[in-house]
Scaffold this active site. Structure first.
Site, PDB file in Angstrom:
ATOM      1  N   GLY A  16       0.793  -1.038  -0.077  1.00 42.99           N
ATOM      2  CA  GLY A  16      -0.002  -0.158  -0.008  1.00 42.99           C
ATOM      3  C   GLY A  16       0.790   1.345  -0.007  1.00 42.99           C
ATOM      4  N   ARG A  80      -0.606  -6.779  -4.676  1.00 42.74           N
ATOM      5  CA  ARG A  80      -1.120  -7.823  -5.155  1.00 42.74           C
ATOM      6  C   ARG A  80      -0.237  -8.869  -5.976  1.00 42.74           C
ATOM      7  NH1 ARG A  80      -6.511  -6.738  -8.269  1.00 42.74           N
ATOM      8  NH2 ARG A  80      -7.348  -4.908  -7.110  1.00 42.74           N
ATOM      9  N   ASP A 121       5.935  -4.780   5.598  1.00 39.16           N
ATOM     10  CA  ASP A 121       6.192  -6.271   6.040  1.00 39.16           C
ATOM     11  C   ASP A 121       6.140  -7.220   4.973  1.00 39.16           C
ATOM     12  OD1 ASP A 121       3.524  -6.042   6.533  1.00 39.16           O
ATOM     13  OD2 ASP A 121       3.545  -7.234   8.181  1.00 39.16           O
ATOM     14  N   THR A 143       5.078   2.029   5.887  1.00 35.94           N
ATOM     15  CA  THR A 143       3.823   1.940   6.311  1.00 35.94           C
ATOM     16  C   THR A 143       3.206   2.875   6.974  1.00 35.94           C
ATOM     17  OG1 THR A 143       2.514   0.297   7.574  1.00 35.94           O
ATOM     18  CG2 THR A 143       4.836   0.217   8.010  1.00 35.94           C
ATOM     19  N   ASP A 145       0.870   2.077   9.157  1.00 37.03           N
ATOM     20  CA  ASP A 145       0.534   1.404  10.273  1.00 37.03           C
ATOM     21  C   ASP A 145       1.767   1.330  11.309  1.00 37.03           C
ATOM     22  OD1 ASP A 145      -1.878   0.786   8.959  1.00 37.03           O
ATOM     23  OD2 ASP A 145      -1.254  -1.069   8.379  1.00 37.03           O
ATOM     24  N   ASP A 147       3.933  -0.597  12.007  1.00 36.90           N
ATOM     25  CA  ASP A 147       3.931  -2.105  12.691  1.00 36.90           C
ATOM     26  C   ASP A 147       5.250  -2.938  12.580  1.00 36.90           C
ATOM     27  OD1 ASP A 147       3.148  -2.501  10.193  1.00 36.90           O
ATOM     28  OD2 ASP A 147       1.628  -3.709  10.592  1.00 36.90           O
ATOM     29  N   ARG A 180     -23.857  14.311  20.403  1.00 39.94           N
ATOM     30  CA  ARG A 180     -23.786  12.685  19.697  1.00 39.94           C
ATOM     31  C   ARG A 180     -22.499  12.120  20.044  1.00 39.94           C
ATOM     32  NH1 ARG A 180     -25.415  14.810  13.601  1.00 39.94           N
ATOM     33  NH2 ARG A 180     -27.867  14.335  13.779  1.00 39.94           N
ATOM     34  N   ARG A 189      -4.357  -2.839  10.476  1.00 37.44           N
ATOM     35  CA  ARG A 189      -5.034  -4.246  10.550  1.00 37.44           C
ATOM     36  C   ARG A 189      -4.974  -4.836  11.712  1.00 37.44           C
ATOM     37  NH1 ARG A 189      -6.114  -5.840   5.529  1.00 37.44           N
ATOM     38  NH2 ARG A 189      -6.389  -8.024   5.766  1.00 37.44           N
ATOM     39  N   GLU A 240      -9.624  -0.323  12.267  1.00 38.39           N
ATOM     40  CA  GLU A 240     -10.480  -1.425  11.338  1.00 38.39           C
ATOM     41  C   GLU A 240     -10.267  -2.692  11.856  1.00 38.39           C
ATOM     42  OE1 GLU A 240      -8.717  -0.934   7.586  1.00 38.39           O
ATOM     43  OE2 GLU A 240      -6.919  -1.439   8.088  1.00 38.39           O
ATOM     44  N   ARG A 283     -22.952   8.378  14.907  1.00 41.35           N
ATOM     45  CA  ARG A 283     -22.794   8.500  13.458  1.00 41.35           C
ATOM     46  C   ARG A 283     -21.397   7.991  13.215  1.00 41.35           C
ATOM     47  NH1 ARG A 283     -27.264  10.097  13.726  1.00 41.35           N
ATOM     48  NH2 ARG A 283     -28.382  11.664  12.704  1.00 41.35           N
ATOM     49  N   HIS A 289      -8.968   5.751   2.897  1.00 38.54           N
ATOM     50  CA  HIS A 289      -7.572   5.877   2.138  1.00 38.54           C
ATOM     51  C   HIS A 289      -6.955   7.521   2.113  1.00 38.54           C
ATOM     52  CE1 HIS A 289      -8.708   2.232   0.905  1.00 38.54           C
ATOM     53  NE2 HIS A 289      -7.346   1.625   0.654  1.00 38.54           N
ATOM     54  N   LEU A 290      -8.017   8.549   2.677  1.00 36.95           N
ATOM     55  CA  LEU A 290      -7.451   9.850   3.172  1.00 36.95           C
ATOM     56  C   LEU A 290      -6.543   9.599   3.940  1.00 36.95           C
ATOM     57  CD1 LEU A 290     -10.815  11.545   4.058  1.00 36.95           C
ATOM     58  CD2 LEU A 290      -9.486  11.795   2.107  1.00 36.95           C
TER      59      LEU A 290
HETATM   60  O1  F6P Z   1      -1.067  -1.761   5.125  1.00 34.45           O
HETATM   61  C1  F6P Z   1      -1.502  -0.440   5.191  1.00 34.45           C
HETATM   62  C2  F6P Z   1      -2.928  -0.548   5.103  1.00 34.45           C
HETATM   63  O2  F6P Z   1      -3.302   0.953   5.215  1.00 34.45           O
HETATM   64  C3  F6P Z   1      -3.849  -1.314   5.993  1.00 34.45           C
HETATM   65  O3  F6P Z   1      -4.015  -0.729   7.568  1.00 34.45           O
HETATM   66  C4  F6P Z   1      -5.164  -1.446   5.407  1.00 34.45           C
HETATM   67  O4  F6P Z   1      -5.903  -2.467   5.973  1.00 34.45           O
HETATM   68  C5  F6P Z   1      -4.757  -1.426   4.077  1.00 34.45           C
HETATM   69  O5  F6P Z   1      -3.523  -0.872   3.893  1.00 34.45           O
HETATM   70  C6  F6P Z   1      -5.560  -1.177   3.152  1.00 34.45           C
HETATM   71  O6  F6P Z   1      -4.964  -1.453   1.647  1.00 34.45           O
HETATM   72  P1  F6P Z   1      -6.023  -1.220   0.346  1.00 34.45           P
HETATM   73  O7  F6P Z   1      -7.102  -0.804   0.436  1.00 34.45           O
HETATM   74  O8  F6P Z   1      -4.938  -0.850  -0.607  1.00 34.45           O
HETATM   75  O9  F6P Z   1      -5.947  -2.819  -0.049  1.00 34.45           O
END
Ligand code: F6P
Length: 384
Positions: A16, A80, A121, A143, A145, A147, A180, A189, A240, A283, A289-290
């Site tokens: 990503g 991918r 990773d 990343t 993240d 991590d 609210r 993740r 998430e 709400r 992705h922002l």
């Molecule tokens: O690895 C970074 C990350 O932002 C994760 O937190 C998230 O789950 C993932 O990429 C989403 O990636 P994409 O939507 O590009 O498949």
């Protein structure tokens, strides 16, 4: 004057995207040309660029002019294209191939003395496996993240938490005006760094992270306690990958070809519980992705630039198989194998978690339970 043996180095961005990738590419090209007079070849779309033909191009200082503030990556990326498990749809059927030998051969044909892999990773793990097959790699960790355990911080994270913090600031005013509860779902993740740090910076009342499966009663109890204290609104940040005790993370739709299953939807699940119990209006905002797009912060630009220059110096020192990393003493390097061996998760014993507790932030569980479960020192009482 020192003269260096001529080299041709490749660079690719995998996984990503995140803010700061272009800053690394720019630093690599400038350092290779200015310090060593080496050639740099850009490989497009991660490892895909070494699988498919026609996806490489020379990168000169002119090609990287002006890209420092730009988000994304001028080389393109994908999460991918794993050469060891390359999925292709043929006549409506997904077939899996191992094209790792082709990747190594392709790099040899291109005459690459080293390939700098800028990745998280997943990409670094692939780079390490390819190294064992003879691909001369150097790693640069990225990343949002944050991590990766071998480096104190990865670039991209600072920009991402600033984006999430700004979102929380905006949500704060509207939540307060309408009395609210507003839930902000952020990325992360398996690691809750974005949720935790953006939550603290953005004054969240409840932070849900994958490392602490939450108890919905503790979440609801915190909102009710705030109401009793006169605060008729609450802000929740949910990673998430967060999930309830005994539950599972929430995934979205079918897995894309070659990808991993996408997470998303935990915010709405928590909202549903609040709605059903009629605790407050609620709400949900999914930041998505922002967090990954846009111009890198000053911190990320600088760290990415330091990583890029250090990666080229590693090539010069012949330190193939190493990854640049930020540690106490500054930018150094560690074996990629070590860097990907362990994910950096939020530790309940860390001072940042303690800080969250001290501020009265609910981390999805009653404090006493967490103390007992994780053998923590007494951290203070929950608000009632
Ligand atoms: O690895 C970074 C990350 O932002 C994760 O937190 C998230 O789950 C993932 O990429 C989403 O990636 P994409 O939507 O590009 O498949």
């Amino acid at each position: 004057m020192i003269t260096y043996e001529h080299k041709r180095i490749g660079v690719l961005t995998g996984g990503g995207d995140c803010p700061g990738l272009n800053a690394v590419i720019r630093a690599i090209v400038k350092t290779a040309y200015n310090d060593y007079n080496w050639e740099v070849i850009g490989i497009e779309d991660g490892f895909e660029g070494l699988i498919q033909p026609g996806k490489v191009r020379p990168l000169t200082p002119a090609d990287v002019r002006g890209i420092l503030p730009r988000g994304g990556t001028i080389l393109g990326t994908t999460n991918r294209a794993n050469p060891f498990h390359y999925e292709v749809e043929i006549d409506g059927e997904v077939k899996v191939f191992d094209v790792s030998d082709d990747v190594v051969r392709h790099a040899q044909v291109l005459g690459l003395d080293a390939i700098i892999v800028i990745g998280g990773d997943g990409s670094l793990r692939i780079a390490h496996e390819l190294m064992r097959k003879g691909l001369p790699v150097i790693g640069v960790p990225k990343t949002i993240d944050n991590d990766l355990s071998a480096t104190i911080i990865t670039f991209g994270f600072d920009t991402a938490i600033n984006t999430a913090m700004e979102a929380l600031d905006r949500l704060h005013t509207t939540a307060e005006s309408h009395h609210r509860t507003i839930i902000l779902e952020v990325m992360g993740r398996e690691a809750g760094w974005i949720a935790l740090e953006a939550g603290i910076a953005g004054d969240a009342d409840i932070i849900l992270i994958p490392e602490i499966p939450y108890d919905i009663e503790a979440v609801l109890g915190k909102i009710i306690a705030r109401h009793r204290q006169g605060a008729k609104f609450s802000l929740i940040v949910a990673a998430e990958g967060a999930y309830p005790i005994g539950g599972q993370p929430v995934y979205q739709g079918v897995r894309e070809i070659g990808g991993v299953k996408r997470l998303g939807g935990i915010g709405e699940i928590v909202a549903q519980e609040i709605r059903e119990r009629r605790i407050s209006d609620v709400r949900v905002t999914v930041l998505g992705h922002l967090q990954r797009g846009g111009s890198p912060s000053a911190f990320d630009r600088i760290l990415a630039t330091r990583f890029g220059t250090a990666a080229v110096h590693l090539v010069a020192q012949g330190k193939l198989g190493e990854m640049v990393a930020l540690q106490g003493a500054g930018v150094t390097s560690v074996p990629i194998a070590k860097a990907v061996a362990q994910q950096k998760l939020v530790s309940l014993e860390s001072d940042i978690v303690r800080t969250a507790f001290d501020l009265g932030i609910c981390l999805g569980r009653k404090r006493a339970e967490l103390e007992a479960e994780f053998g923590l020192p007494h951290l203070g009482a929950d608000e009632t």
